[in-house]
Design a protein around this motif. Structure first.
Motif, PDB file in Angstrom:
ATOM      1  N   LEU A 154     106.943  12.121  95.247  1.00  0.00           N
ATOM      2  CA  LEU A 154     107.460  12.353  96.599  1.00  0.00           C
ATOM      3  C   LEU A 154     108.770  13.133  96.584  1.00  0.00           C
ATOM      4  CD1 LEU A 154     106.707   8.811  98.034  1.00  0.00           C
ATOM      5  CD2 LEU A 154     105.543  10.938  98.626  1.00  0.00           C
ATOM      6  N   ILE A 155     109.689  12.748  95.711  1.00  0.00           N
ATOM      7  CA  ILE A 155     111.003  13.393  95.700  1.00  0.00           C
ATOM      8  C   ILE A 155     110.927  14.820  95.162  1.00  0.00           C
ATOM      9  CG2 ILE A 155     113.306  13.296  94.650  1.00  0.00           C
ATOM     10  CD1 ILE A 155     113.170  10.255  94.974  1.00  0.00           C
ATOM     11  N   SER A 156     110.076  15.054  94.157  1.00  0.00           N
ATOM     12  CA  SER A 156     109.997  16.394  93.550  1.00  0.00           C
ATOM     13  C   SER A 156     108.973  17.303  94.224  1.00  0.00           C
ATOM     14  CB  SER A 156     109.653  16.273  92.066  1.00  0.00           C
ATOM     15  OG  SER A 156     108.344  15.753  91.902  1.00  0.00           O
ATOM     16  N   HIS A 157     108.222  16.786  95.175  1.00  0.00           N
ATOM     17  CA  HIS A 157     107.169  17.547  95.864  1.00  0.00           C
ATOM     18  C   HIS A 157     106.131  18.059  94.859  1.00  0.00           C
ATOM     19  CE1 HIS A 157     109.468  17.302  99.523  1.00  0.00           C
ATOM     20  NE2 HIS A 157     110.521  17.759  98.873  1.00  0.00           N
ATOM     21  N   THR A 158     105.778  17.196  93.912  1.00  0.00           N
ATOM     22  CA  THR A 158     104.725  17.506  92.940  1.00  0.00           C
ATOM     23  C   THR A 158     103.625  16.475  93.069  1.00  0.00           C
ATOM     24  OG1 THR A 158     105.825  16.214  91.200  1.00  0.00           O
ATOM     25  CG2 THR A 158     106.322  18.576  91.296  1.00  0.00           C
TER      26      THR A 158
END
Length: 163
Positions: A154-158
């Protein structure tokens, strides 16, 4: 004609699914072994440099008696930072070049961005750091989400997908 990557082929064929927690954790366990091999090489190099430095500055007899790198010193801090950095390089370079590490290959798992393409180094370093810092919490988040995304996803958009 443009070459497509495996993650892009997977996205185009509509068989992309978020990987389950078990697949993620087993791949992580597999990746411990290449990381240990890298750590072994780094530690041997650090010990050789440490011994050489002591031999030059204090003499060979002193170096033989005091050849350990003691905890709490500058050398142990540099060793820790180097091991941390080499582990991050292993993960991020592997993810960026082919979408997967050695431990992910047997399970046909990939790390991609939200569009299904190889993620940027910035995204991958964020993923690595958040995943390392919040390791247990990150996986707990995935247990309660329908899309199985972890905190570092979620945080890294991966995305960690299986193909």
């Amino acid at each position: 004609m443009t070459a497509t990557t495996r993650p892009q082929q997977a996205a185009a064929s509509q068989v992309v699914q978020p990987a389950r927690i078990g697949r993620r954790l087993i791949g992580l366990v597999y990746d411990v072994f290449p990381a240990l091999a890298l750590w072994f090489v780094i530690v041997v190099l650090f010990l050789a440099l440490h011994y050489w430095r002591l031999s030059v500055t204090q003499g060979a007899d002193y170096a033989q008696q005091h050849s350990a790198i003691l905890p709490g010193g500058l050398e142990s801090f540099l060793l820790f930072c180097t091991l941390f950095g080499i582990t991050g390089l292993y993960a991020t370079v592997s993810w960026h070049r082919g979408g997967q590490t050695i431990g992910m290959k047997p399970f046909r798992s990939y790390v991609v961005d939200e569009r299904g393409e190889f993620a940027s180094y910035k995204q991958l370093w964020i993923r690595f750091l958040v995943g390392l810092i919040a390791l247990p919490i990150g996986f707990w988040v995935a247990l309660f989400r329908k899309d199985r995304l972890t905190l570092h996803d979620l945080i890294s958009h991966t995305r960690f997908i299986k193909w």
